[in-house]
Design a protein around this motif. Structure first.
Motif, PDB file in Angstrom:
ATOM      1  N   LEU A  31      -2.497  -2.091   6.052  1.00 14.27           N
ATOM      2  CA  LEU A  31      -1.257  -2.795   6.380  1.00 14.27           C
ATOM      3  C   LEU A  31      -0.303  -1.874   7.134  1.00 14.27           C
ATOM      4  O   LEU A  31      -0.374  -0.644   7.012  1.00 14.27           O
ATOM      5  N   PRO A  32       0.614  -2.435   7.928  1.00 19.60           N
ATOM      6  CA  PRO A  32       1.557  -1.609   8.683  1.00 19.60           C
ATOM      7  C   PRO A  32       2.444  -0.780   7.746  1.00 19.60           C
ATOM      8  O   PRO A  32       2.676  -1.148   6.588  1.00 19.60           O
ATOM      9  N   ALA A  33       2.929   0.325   8.239  1.00 25.01           N
ATOM     10  CA  ALA A  33       3.815   1.184   7.454  1.00 25.01           C
ATOM     11  C   ALA A  33       5.060   0.402   7.041  1.00 25.01           C
ATOM     12  O   ALA A  33       5.650  -0.320   7.846  1.00 25.01           O
ATOM     13  N   GLY A  34       5.440   0.546   5.779  1.00 28.35           N
ATOM     14  CA  GLY A  34       6.618  -0.128   5.268  1.00 28.35           C
ATOM     15  C   GLY A  34       6.417  -1.588   4.929  1.00 28.35           C
ATOM     16  O   GLY A  34       7.392  -2.288   4.589  1.00 28.35           O
ATOM     17  N   TYR A  35       5.196  -2.083   4.968  1.00 24.46           N
ATOM     18  CA  TYR A  35       4.932  -3.497   4.684  1.00 24.46           C
ATOM     19  C   TYR A  35       5.208  -3.786   3.207  1.00 24.46           C
ATOM     20  O   TYR A  35       4.749  -3.075   2.312  1.00 24.46           O
TER      21      TYR A  35
END
Length: 560
Positions: A31-35
């Motif tokens: 998953l994208p960073a900070g998701y």
């Protein structure tokens, strides 16, 4: 309504609780960073937006009256809350679940049949995985698509619609993509459609007979090599049945003959239980390509060599290793270039894996010779393999036959045609994204059938070769161990020295040498040369024989 072709419908008739007929894949997603969202819900929204471009996921089965003929497809909008479900994995040692737990979940879910009252697909989103090496949040996705709807290449075409080249999903023109909703037809309409389809299939089959006879006649002449045509046709019939074929190839300056007759019986040639074991393993595609090109081998040759080497190691330990080579059933696509139709367009051929040969150099040459001979035949045989045929009464016969085959354990009584299924499906060579998450792995999950308890399916993805190992849980629960042997066999291929071919003497020189040299002396020299070369190859390979190691995917997961 669109009636299923004969080959597509066959996957419905053959399906039993012991032999589910869906395919799919296991994907590890980052998953994208900070998701901090709900990925299962994001995936539902993503699929809702792409659904107009996915007619294969927006249709369900409708049975013909009295089951007289193949069922048909009718439009049906999927309930995405039912088709995309979330599964929370247990927390292991405070780190979350690893690949072993994830693979066990796939093994438990794979025998569960898809609901035929709905569109024949389902996605399972796994949460609770241990994070990546740098703390990245990861989830996993296990997909199920019924083989009646798609084959391997059709599934790849679906993936091209669902997946994106960047974390930001691309815009979709849904208005142009949405098909016009077709109305439902009644019982009499379905009967008329079924009888019309039977007539079309019969006429098409009849029209194909003259060209098929011509192809078979030409092949018989080639097979005979000037011999009687009757004997050649007998040989060809045996090849078509998959129970006999003969290949001749030049291997290291000598002629090697390999006979593909009935395969040896192994622990894989049994009736299946309703359990499955699954493991995935990743090989570096760039290194595999560099290695196989040094030996002038194709990617398929390299795959067959690696899997054959893993089988030899596995059976050497768990036994028995047959003295005769194991035979692989290899699906071959008959799909025309650019055809993305969601159906099945494939046939099956048989390849000798050379597992009876301890020398890896001889085994690779054996595989390449077997592959070359089979390709020459398949170029002509492809046009003879029908994907549709008259089906009146077929549903009753095939369903009854499939149930009886498993219950009576017929697989243990019939001669063995093949020992394992090995399928190679080309995939994308760039990283892809699904609903914003990067796809890290693409392990295929395919079908084991009675008499063939192990299925090995490989697919290229983003400079990797991802291999899915699906087996009957009772016949072969040690898929994780087999995955390690796959990596060991790949290292064996890397360590294999390239044979230097001796310069070919001029024809006049060869004839003069043949006249001067006594027969006994020539034979003695040839034997000595063979023994010296074989000893040298063994010495070169033996020190590099690797120990099994954990798969690349497991290392990534374990590192986190």
């Amino acid at each position: 309504m669109k009636q299923l072709a004969g080959l597509d419908a066959s996957f419905l008739y053959l399906e039993t609780p012991q032999m589910p007929m869906h395919v799919g894949a296991l994907h590890l997603l980052e998953l994208p960073a900070g998701y901090d969202g709900d990925y299962a819900e994001d995936l539902r929204e993503h699929m809702h937006a792409r659904m107009p471009l996915l007619p294969a996921l927006r249709r369900k089965l409708v049975a013909m009256p009295l089951g007289l003929s193949n069922p048909g497809w009718v439009d049906a909008e999927p309930d995405l809350d039912e088709h995309i479900v979330e599964i929370a994995l247990p927390n292991v040692n405070g780190q979350g679940s690893g690949m072993a737990e994830l693979e066990a979940q796939v093994g438990a879910l794979h025998p569960v049949l898809l609901d035929r009252s709905r569109p024949l697909w389902k996605f399972h989103v796994f949460t609770g995985l241990e994070p990546g090496p740098d703390g990245q949040v990861r989830v996993a996705l296990y997909t199920q698509l019924h083989h009646a709807a798609v084959d391997g290449q059709a599934a790849v075409a679906l993936a091209q619609v669902i997946l994106d080249l960047s974390p930001e999903p691309r815009a979709i023109d849904t208005l142009a993509a949405r098909n016009r909703k077709r109305g439902q037809i009644g019982t009499m309409g379905m009967l008329r459609a079924a009888m019309s389809q039977q007539w079309k299939q019969t006429v098409k089959l009849a029209r194909s007979l003259p060209s098929a006879a011509g192809i078979l006649g030409n092949m018989a002449v080639g097979y005979a090599g000037g011999a009687a045509a009757g004997a050649s046709i007998d040989k060809l019939r045996a090849l078509l049945a998959g129970v006999a074929a003969q290949t001749t190839a030049v291997v290291r300056g000598k002629t090697a003959v390999s006979s593909l007759g009935p395969a040896p019986r192994t622990r894989f040639n049994v009736s299946l239980s309703d359990t499955r074991a699954f493991s995935g393993v990743t090989l570096p595609l760039a290194e595999l390509n560099r290695t196989r090109r040094r030996h002038h081998a194709s990617l398929n040759d390299a795959v067959l060599f690696v899997i054959g080497g893993a089988l030899r190691r596995f059976l050497t330990k768990h036994g028995p290793l047959p003295r005769k080579s194991l035979i692989a059933a290899v699906p071959v696509s008959t799909r025309a270039a650019g055809d993305t139709t969601s159906n099945n367009q494939a046939t099956m051929t048989f390849m000798s894996l050379g597992t009876h040969l301890a020398d890896p150099a001889e085994r690779l040459a054996h595989v390449m010779a077997s592959s070359k001979a089979m390709k020459a035949q398949m170029s002509q045989l492809k046009s003879l393999m029908p994907t549709d045929f008259p089906s009146l009464g077929i549903p009753w016969l095939m369903q009854a036959g499939a149930m009886l085959y498993g219950r009576a354990k017929v697989a243990e009584k019939l001669p063995v045609v093949a020992n394992v299924v090995i399928s190679n499906v080309p995939g994308p060579n760039v990283p892809l994204y699904l609903a914003g998450a990067q796809m890290l792995t693409n392990y295929p999950t395919s079908i084991a059938v009675h008499g063939l308890a192990l299925n090995v399916t490989v697919q290229t993805y983003n400079q990797s070769l991802d291999i899915g190992l699906m087996a009957c849980g009772e016949a072969m629960p040690e898929t994780a161990e087999f995955a390690a042997y796959v990596e060991a066999a790949f290292m064996e291929l890397q360590a294999l020295p390239v044979a230097e071919a001796a310069p070919e003497p001029a024809p006049a020189v060869k004839k003069a040498a043949a006249r001067k040299a006594p027969a006994g002396k020539t034979a003695a020299k040839t034997t000595a040369k063979k023994a010296t070369k074989k000893t040298a190859v063994k010495k070169a390979v033996a020190p590099a024989t690797p120990k099994p190691r954990a798969s690349t995917a497991r290392k990534k997961a374990a590192a986190g």
